[in-house]
Design a protein around this motif. Structure first.
Motif, PDB file in Angstrom:
ATOM      1  N   ARG A   1       0.836  -1.217   0.000  1.00  0.00           N
ATOM      2  CA  ARG A   1       0.000   0.000   0.000  1.00  0.00           C
ATOM      3  C   ARG A   1       0.862   1.254   0.000  1.00  0.00           C
ATOM      4  O   ARG A   1       0.571   2.222  -0.698  1.00  0.00           O
ATOM      5  CB  ARG A   1      -0.935   0.007   1.205  1.00  0.00           C
ATOM      6  CG  ARG A   1      -2.052  -0.976   1.088  1.00  0.00           C
ATOM      7  CD  ARG A   1      -2.958  -0.918   2.289  1.00  0.00           C
ATOM      8  NE  ARG A   1      -3.889  -2.031   2.273  1.00  0.00           N
ATOM      9  CZ  ARG A   1      -4.696  -2.343   3.263  1.00  0.00           C
ATOM     10  NH1 ARG A   1      -4.689  -1.625   4.367  1.00  0.00           N
ATOM     11  NH2 ARG A   1      -5.515  -3.360   3.164  1.00  0.00           N
ATOM     12  N   ALA A   2       1.911   1.265   0.803  1.00  0.00           N
ATOM     13  CA  ALA A   2       2.802   2.433   0.864  1.00  0.00           C
ATOM     14  C   ALA A   2       3.472   2.659  -0.486  1.00  0.00           C
ATOM     15  O   ALA A   2       3.603   3.807  -0.937  1.00  0.00           O
ATOM     16  CB  ALA A   2       3.849   2.235   1.954  1.00  0.00           C
TER      17      ALA A   2
ATOM     18  N   ARG B   1       2.287   1.799  -3.423  1.00  0.00           N
ATOM     19  CA  ARG B   1       1.259   2.304  -4.348  1.00  0.00           C
ATOM     20  C   ARG B   1       1.018   3.787  -4.129  1.00  0.00           C
ATOM     21  O   ARG B   1       0.871   4.549  -5.085  1.00  0.00           O
ATOM     22  CB  ARG B   1      -0.043   1.533  -4.175  1.00  0.00           C
ATOM     23  CG  ARG B   1      -0.003   0.160  -4.754  1.00  0.00           C
ATOM     24  CD  ARG B   1      -1.340  -0.535  -4.605  1.00  0.00           C
ATOM     25  NE  ARG B   1      -1.242  -1.917  -5.016  1.00  0.00           N
ATOM     26  CZ  ARG B   1      -1.971  -2.896  -4.513  1.00  0.00           C
ATOM     27  NH1 ARG B   1      -2.852  -2.651  -3.569  1.00  0.00           N
ATOM     28  NH2 ARG B   1      -1.808  -4.132  -4.945  1.00  0.00           N
ATOM     29  N   GLU B   2       0.943   4.198  -2.872  1.00  0.00           N
ATOM     30  CA  GLU B   2       0.743   5.619  -2.570  1.00  0.00           C
ATOM     31  C   GLU B   2       1.906   6.458  -3.087  1.00  0.00           C
ATOM     32  O   GLU B   2       1.710   7.533  -3.630  1.00  0.00           O
ATOM     33  CB  GLU B   2       0.556   5.829  -1.064  1.00  0.00           C
ATOM     34  CG  GLU B   2      -0.765   5.340  -0.536  1.00  0.00           C
ATOM     35  CD  GLU B   2      -1.950   6.051  -1.158  1.00  0.00           C
ATOM     36  OE1 GLU B   2      -1.901   7.294  -1.307  1.00  0.00           O
ATOM     37  OE2 GLU B   2      -2.927   5.366  -1.512  1.00  0.00           O
ATOM     38  N   THR B   3       3.113   5.953  -2.926  1.00  0.00           N
ATOM     39  CA  THR B   3       4.289   6.658  -3.419  1.00  0.00           C
ATOM     40  C   THR B   3       4.243   6.765  -4.936  1.00  0.00           C
ATOM     41  O   THR B   3       4.521   7.818  -5.503  1.00  0.00           O
ATOM     42  CB  THR B   3       5.577   5.934  -2.985  1.00  0.00           C
ATOM     43  OG1 THR B   3       5.616   5.907  -1.551  1.00  0.00           O
ATOM     44  CG2 THR B   3       6.815   6.626  -3.507  1.00  0.00           C
ATOM     45  N   ASP B   4       3.867   5.668  -5.596  1.00  0.00           N
ATOM     46  CA  ASP B   4       3.755   5.673  -7.060  1.00  0.00           C
ATOM     47  C   ASP B   4       2.708   6.670  -7.520  1.00  0.00           C
ATOM     48  O   ASP B   4       2.932   7.427  -8.457  1.00  0.00           O
ATOM     49  CB  ASP B   4       3.420   4.276  -7.592  1.00  0.00           C
ATOM     50  CG  ASP B   4       4.558   3.292  -7.438  1.00  0.00           C
ATOM     51  OD1 ASP B   4       5.709   3.737  -7.174  1.00  0.00           O
ATOM     52  OD2 ASP B   4       4.314   2.072  -7.564  1.00  0.00           O
ATOM     53  N   ARG B   5       1.555   6.681  -6.863  1.00  0.00           N
ATOM     54  CA  ARG B   5       0.487   7.626  -7.231  1.00  0.00           C
ATOM     55  C   ARG B   5       0.936   9.059  -7.032  1.00  0.00           C
ATOM     56  O   ARG B   5       0.649   9.927  -7.839  1.00  0.00           O
ATOM     57  CB  ARG B   5      -0.765   7.358  -6.398  1.00  0.00           C
ATOM     58  CG  ARG B   5      -1.550   6.190  -6.866  1.00  0.00           C
ATOM     59  CD  ARG B   5      -2.889   6.120  -6.155  1.00  0.00           C
ATOM     60  NE  ARG B   5      -3.279   4.730  -6.078  1.00  0.00           N
ATOM     61  CZ  ARG B   5      -3.735   4.123  -5.012  1.00  0.00           C
ATOM     62  NH1 ARG B   5      -3.890   4.778  -3.895  1.00  0.00           N
ATOM     63  NH2 ARG B   5      -4.054   2.851  -5.038  1.00  0.00           N
ATOM     64  N   SER B   6       1.636   9.301  -5.935  1.00  0.00           N
ATOM     65  CA  SER B   6       2.122  10.648  -5.646  1.00  0.00           C
ATOM     66  C   SER B   6       3.104  11.103  -6.715  1.00  0.00           C
ATOM     67  O   SER B   6       3.054  12.229  -7.174  1.00  0.00           O
ATOM     68  CB  SER B   6       2.784  10.677  -4.265  1.00  0.00           C
ATOM     69  OG  SER B   6       3.314  11.953  -4.006  1.00  0.00           O
TER      70      SER B   6
ATOM     71  N   SER C   1       1.176  11.786  -9.949  1.00  0.00           N
ATOM     72  CA  SER C   1       0.410  13.021  -9.823  1.00  0.00           C
ATOM     73  C   SER C   1       1.319  14.225  -9.962  1.00  0.00           C
ATOM     74  O   SER C   1       1.001  15.189 -10.644  1.00  0.00           O
ATOM     75  CB  SER C   1      -0.313  13.052  -8.474  1.00  0.00           C
ATOM     76  OG  SER C   1      -0.983  14.266  -8.313  1.00  0.00           O
TER      77      SER C   1
END
Length: 70
Positions: free
Chosen positions: A40-41, A43-48, A51
């Protein structure tokens, strides 16, 4: 395999949770939970990152079209 050390309190909490799951050992349960959290962490880093990159791209495009000052 690498060993990790956790506090006695956390180890006890994990043992209690294992009894309520289908996992056979605390090690299996802890590995599953850690894997989920790390995934999850990541994925959040990838999304950030995506973006941030797309915002920069949009801004550059707007500047090139004269909508924003460079």
């Amino acid at each position: 395999m690498t060993d990790l050390t956790v506090s006695e309190d956390l180890a006890n909490r994990i043992e209690t949770r294992v009894e309520q799951t289908e996992f056979e050992t605390a090690d299996e349960y802890a590995e599953f939970v850690l894997s989920e959290v790390v995934t999850r962490a990541e994925r959040e880093t990838d999304r950030s990152s995506e973006s941030s990159t797309s915002k920069e791209g949009v801004q550059e495009r707007l500047e090139s079209l004269g909508y924003l000052e460079e």
